[in-house]
Design an enzyme around this catalytic site. Structure first.
Site, mmCIF file in Angstrom:
data_model
loop_
_atom_site.group_PDB
_atom_site.id
_atom_site.type_symbol
_atom_site.label_atom_id
_atom_site.label_comp_id
_atom_site.label_asym_id
_atom_site.label_seq_id
_atom_site.Cartn_x
_atom_site.Cartn_y
_atom_site.Cartn_z
ATOM 1 N N TYR A 1 7.715 -2.292 1.176
ATOM 2 C CA TYR A 1 6.637 -2.053 -0.043
ATOM 3 C C TYR A 1 6.264 -0.495 0.146
ATOM 4 N N SER A 2 5.995 0.003 1.035
ATOM 5 C CA SER A 2 5.649 1.423 1.112
ATOM 6 C C SER A 2 6.873 2.271 0.752
ATOM 7 N N ALA A 3 8.060 2.030 1.024
ATOM 8 C CA ALA A 3 9.166 2.693 0.928
ATOM 9 C C ALA A 3 9.535 2.847 -0.594
ATOM 10 N N LEU B 1 -6.345 -9.341 2.630
ATOM 11 C CA LEU B 1 -7.043 -9.285 3.900
ATOM 12 C C LEU B 1 -8.660 -10.068 3.434
ATOM 13 N N TYR C 1 4.362 -17.559 6.528
ATOM 14 C CA TYR C 1 5.258 -16.351 6.562
ATOM 15 C C TYR C 1 6.003 -15.992 7.994
ATOM 16 N N SER D 1 2.797 -5.682 -4.629
ATOM 17 C CA SER D 1 1.944 -5.077 -3.951
ATOM 18 C C SER D 1 1.628 -5.341 -2.540
ATOM 19 N N LYS E 1 7.406 2.427 -3.008
ATOM 20 C CA LYS E 1 6.229 3.117 -3.723
ATOM 21 C C LYS E 1 6.477 4.718 -3.448
ATOM 22 N N THR F 1 11.197 -3.914 -9.221
ATOM 23 C CA THR F 1 9.838 -3.427 -10.014
ATOM 24 C C THR F 1 9.405 -2.006 -9.615
ATOM 25 N N THR G 1 0.016 4.809 -3.232
ATOM 26 C CA THR G 1 -0.792 4.247 -1.823
ATOM 27 C C THR G 1 -0.733 5.096 -0.961
ATOM 28 N N ASP G 2 -1.787 5.025 0.168
ATOM 29 C CA ASP G 2 -1.689 5.918 1.365
ATOM 30 C C ASP G 2 -0.635 5.480 2.413
ATOM 31 N N GLU G 3 -0.032 4.246 1.920
ATOM 32 C CA GLU G 3 1.138 3.641 2.805
ATOM 33 C C GLU G 3 2.070 4.444 3.137
HETATM 34 P P1 NAD Z 1 -1.688 -6.774 -7.806
HETATM 35 O O1 NAD Z 1 -0.477 -7.310 -7.020
HETATM 36 O O2 NAD Z 1 -2.936 -7.471 -7.974
HETATM 37 O O3 NAD Z 1 -1.175 -6.470 -9.432
HETATM 38 C C1 NAD Z 1 0.094 -6.105 -10.032
HETATM 39 C C2 NAD Z 1 0.229 -6.486 -11.441
HETATM 40 O O4 NAD Z 1 1.774 -6.012 -11.571
HETATM 41 C C3 NAD Z 1 0.273 -8.103 -11.704
HETATM 42 O O5 NAD Z 1 -0.572 -8.250 -12.778
HETATM 43 C C4 NAD Z 1 1.544 -8.153 -11.944
HETATM 44 O O6 NAD Z 1 1.994 -9.340 -12.960
HETATM 45 C C5 NAD Z 1 2.065 -6.941 -12.489
HETATM 46 N N1 NAD Z 1 3.670 -6.726 -12.339
HETATM 47 C C6 NAD Z 1 4.254 -7.056 -11.345
HETATM 48 N N2 NAD Z 1 5.635 -7.000 -11.588
HETATM 49 C C7 NAD Z 1 5.598 -6.539 -12.808
HETATM 50 C C8 NAD Z 1 6.862 -6.160 -13.853
HETATM 51 N N3 NAD Z 1 8.195 -6.152 -13.088
HETATM 52 N N4 NAD Z 1 6.543 -5.825 -15.074
HETATM 53 C C9 NAD Z 1 5.283 -5.798 -15.282
HETATM 54 N N5 NAD Z 1 4.309 -6.036 -14.764
HETATM 55 C C10 NAD Z 1 4.354 -6.390 -13.591
HETATM 56 O O7 NAD Z 1 -1.776 -5.337 -7.351
HETATM 57 P P2 NAD Z 1 -2.845 -4.658 -7.112
HETATM 58 O O8 NAD Z 1 -3.275 -4.732 -5.875
HETATM 59 O O9 NAD Z 1 -3.875 -4.419 -8.288
HETATM 60 O O10 NAD Z 1 -2.117 -2.960 -7.112
HETATM 61 C C11 NAD Z 1 -1.897 -2.243 -8.371
HETATM 62 C C12 NAD Z 1 -1.416 -0.885 -8.060
HETATM 63 O O11 NAD Z 1 -2.300 -0.167 -7.153
HETATM 64 C C13 NAD Z 1 0.079 -1.233 -7.305
HETATM 65 O O12 NAD Z 1 0.913 -0.161 -7.753
HETATM 66 C C14 NAD Z 1 -0.374 -0.852 -5.875
HETATM 67 O O13 NAD Z 1 0.991 -0.257 -5.056
HETATM 68 C C15 NAD Z 1 -1.247 0.286 -5.926
HETATM 69 N N6 NAD Z 1 -2.425 0.271 -4.745
HETATM 70 C C16 NAD Z 1 -2.962 -1.073 -4.548
HETATM 71 C C17 NAD Z 1 -3.795 -0.836 -3.369
HETATM 72 C C18 NAD Z 1 -4.665 -1.989 -2.899
HETATM 73 O O14 NAD Z 1 -5.531 -1.870 -1.986
HETATM 74 N N7 NAD Z 1 -4.687 -2.948 -3.599
HETATM 75 C C19 NAD Z 1 -4.242 0.473 -2.761
HETATM 76 C C20 NAD Z 1 -3.445 1.582 -3.378
HETATM 77 C C21 NAD Z 1 -2.835 1.328 -4.214
HETATM 78 O O1 DAU Z 2 -3.555 1.091 1.949
HETATM 79 C C1 DAU Z 2 -3.307 0.561 0.742
HETATM 80 C C2 DAU Z 2 -2.680 -0.733 0.564
HETATM 81 O O2 DAU Z 2 -3.502 -1.644 1.029
HETATM 82 C C3 DAU Z 2 -1.966 -0.934 -0.471
HETATM 83 O O3 DAU Z 2 -1.088 0.016 -0.923
HETATM 84 C C4 DAU Z 2 -1.516 -2.561 -0.843
HETATM 85 O O4 DAU Z 2 -1.050 -2.700 -1.919
HETATM 86 C C5 DAU Z 2 -2.366 -3.583 -0.152
HETATM 87 O O5 DAU Z 2 -1.992 -4.961 -0.169
HETATM 88 C C6 DAU Z 2 -3.070 -2.873 1.240
HETATM 89 O O6 DAU Z 2 -2.027 -3.127 2.125
HETATM 90 P P1 DAU Z 2 -2.491 -3.675 3.268
HETATM 91 O O7 DAU Z 2 -1.375 -4.233 4.069
HETATM 92 O O8 DAU Z 2 -3.250 -2.673 4.347
HETATM 93 O O9 DAU Z 2 -3.556 -4.931 3.038
HETATM 94 P P2 DAU Z 2 -3.678 -6.338 3.495
HETATM 95 O O10 DAU Z 2 -4.942 -7.085 2.900
HETATM 96 O O11 DAU Z 2 -2.454 -7.377 3.332
HETATM 97 O O12 DAU Z 2 -3.920 -6.310 5.174
HETATM 98 C C7 DAU Z 2 -4.961 -5.397 5.521
HETATM 99 C C8 DAU Z 2 -5.035 -5.468 7.175
HETATM 100 O O13 DAU Z 2 -5.347 -6.940 7.466
HETATM 101 C C9 DAU Z 2 -3.734 -4.907 7.567
HETATM 102 O O14 DAU Z 2 -3.940 -4.217 8.677
HETATM 103 C C10 DAU Z 2 -3.031 -6.327 7.917
HETATM 104 C C11 DAU Z 2 -4.355 -7.263 8.477
HETATM 105 N N1 DAU Z 2 -4.127 -8.761 7.769
HETATM 106 C C12 DAU Z 2 -3.792 -9.092 6.783
HETATM 107 C C13 DAU Z 2 -3.822 -10.387 6.303
HETATM 108 C C14 DAU Z 2 -3.220 -10.845 4.902
HETATM 109 C C15 DAU Z 2 -4.627 -9.591 8.940
HETATM 110 O O15 DAU Z 2 -4.889 -9.325 10.059
HETATM 111 N N2 DAU Z 2 -4.414 -10.980 8.569
HETATM 112 C C16 DAU Z 2 -3.913 -11.308 7.085
HETATM 113 O O16 DAU Z 2 -3.793 -12.615 7.124
#
Ligand code: NAD
Ligand code: DAU
Length: 362
Positions: A163-165, A203, A354, A94, A167, A109, A138-140
């Site tokens: 990632y977004s590709a 973040l 990174y 994710s 999804k 995955t 995701t909106d991405e």
């Molecule tokens: P996360 O990374 O916290 O959790 C992902 C979970 O998937 C983990 O528990 C991991 O162990 C499990 N996992 C990974 N690979 C696996 C595999 N091959 N088989 C079984 N389990 C596996 O992610 P999250 O932030 O909770 O996101 C959950 C879902 O929501 C994702 O599909 C993500 O794309 C989507 N999403 C997340 C956000 C966000 O802001 N976090 C927003 C929109 C959509």
């Molecule tokens: O929009 C939904 C998505 O939001 C989900 O699909 C993803 O799973 C989730 O990880 C999240 O993606 P982002 O890339 O938007 O989230 P992230 O928390 O990594 O970053 C949020 C914003 O902050 C982004 O513009 C990048 C920036 N950022 C992130 C980190 C980790 C920073 O400026 N510094 C940082 O250290």
């Protein structure tokens, strides 16, 4: 309203999955059946997220199966053994930054894993009514926005990170299984979630934990990128509303209506952490460091959630500032959780910095 007797939640040990399971088995959802959490426990999967619930309901309404969703035989066995009649699919890689550093795990995955889950239920559910597959996306997948406008269900897919590709590919497979095989499916395209139990590579928790450790707060590029934030419980309610009343073959955009520039969000978090710890806000604000930008960084997301509001009566409940404060308090109240997730892989990853972030001026 549809209901189910046995829901497979993939990725239930992760951030959103664990909060979704807590919601499903809590008093508000009205769900009476059982939940099978299928999770491979990758670096982001954490059974601590559900240990209290497992202690209370484990073996009666809550079951955990450690399995990789790409493992077809394991998934077939689980679907048959529990007579699964609904899937809420969250398991994924994710984190966008990780996808840029190593895209292969995301394709495996997010694409192959989604395909495997879909194909197993297509076969297991042949001739069966009352079944449902929900894809948490995701909106991405819609790419990036300029200074105005918002994404809706009609927006074209235009993903820009591995990632977004991945999804987007998964979402297309889900819809293809509906059109080609008649599988009842739905997709939700959600904005950035925040709240308790989020792995501290994202973040909000990264910034909170760095503040508590007195580390610099790495803000990418000029910090003017905009995200549309949603409290994780509001997301859980949206997913459940779609699973119960959403139209088959439809997608629903889910946003919190909280558009914020990253820099102003981090500044607000610094103020809240200062208020909650009794420190001076300048202490934390002074740690903000602009670092080199994420490659291909999407500039702005904003979401038009009109469809789910009109059709399913969903709306977000959590006011943004209150949600941020509750999130800060949760991290302050759970040092043991933080200590465990910050070991091993997590530390190696952050310490590697990174690549593109190395040039930051501390
Ligand atoms: P996360 O990374 O916290 O959790 C992902 C979970 O998937 C983990 O528990 C991991 O162990 C499990 N996992 C990974 N690979 C696996 C595999 N091959 N088989 C079984 N389990 C596996 O992610 P999250 O932030 O909770 O996101 C959950 C879902 O929501 C994702 O599909 C993500 O794309 C989507 N999403 C997340 C956000 C966000 O802001 N976090 C927003 C929109 C959509
Ligand atoms: O929009 C939904 C998505 O939001 C989900 O699909 C993803 O799973 C989730 O990880 C999240 O993606 P982002 O890339 O938007 O989230 P992230 O928390 O990594 O970053 C949020 C914003 O902050 C982004 O513009 C990048 C920036 N950022 C992130 C980190 C980790 C920073 O400026 N510094 C940082 O250290």
């Amino acid at each position: 309203m549809r209901t189910y007797s046995a829901i497979l939640v993939s990725g239930g040990a992760g951030f959103i999955g664990s909060n979704f399971i807590r919601y499903l088995l809590g008093p508000e959802s009205g769900f009476q059946g059982l939940v099978v959490n299928v999770d491979a426990l990758s670096y982001a999967g954490n059974l601590d997220n559900l240990s209290d619930l497992a202690a209370g309901l484990g073996g009666t309404r809550y079951f955990f199966e450690r399995a990789d969703i790409c493992d077809r035989a394991a998934v077939e066995d689980i679907v048959a053994r529990y007579r699964i009649d609904a899937v809420c699919h969250l398991a994924a890689e994710s984190h966008v930054d990780r996808s840029i550093m190593g895209p292969e795990a995301f394709v495996r995955t997010n694409v192959l894993g989604t395909f495997t889950l879909l194909d197993v239920v297509r076969q297991a559910w042949r001739g069966r009514d009352g079944v449902w597959f929900h894809q948490v996306s995701t909106d991405e997948v819609y790419g990036t926005l300029g200074p105005s406008g918002s994404f809706s269900e009609a927006s074209p897919y235009a993903p820009r990170s591995p990632y977004s590709a991945s999804k987007a590919a998964a979402d297309h497979l889900v819809m293809a299984y509906h059109h080609s095989y008649g599988l009842p499916v739905s997709v939700s395209n959600c904005g950035n979630n925040y709240g308790p139990r989020q792995f501290p590579e994202k973040l909000v928790p990264l910034m909170i934990l760095n503040m508590l450790e007195g580390k610099r707060l790495p803000v990418y590029g000029d910090g003017r990128q905009v995200r549309d934030w949603l409290y994780v419980d509001d997301h859980a309610r949206a997913v459940w509303a779609i699973m119960r009343g959403g139209r088959p073959g439809h997608s629903y955009v889910v946003g919190g209506g909280n558009e914020r520039e990253n820099l102003s969000l981090v500044e607000r978090l610094a103020d809240i952490v200062a208020e909650e710890t009794g420190a001076g806000a300048e202490l934390y604000r002074g740690l903000i460091t602009l670092v080199p930008d994420r490659p291909g960084h999407d500039r702005r997301y904003a979401l038009d959630s009109g469809k789910i509001r009109r059709e399913l009566g969903w709306e977000p409940r959590m006011e943004f500032d209150r949600g941020l404060r509750e999130t800060v308090r949760w991290y302050l109240d759970n040092p043991a959780w933080i200590e465990r997730v910050r070991s091993g892989e997590y530390r190696r990853w952050l310490d590697s910095n990174y690549g593109w972030r190395q040039g930051g001026k501390a």
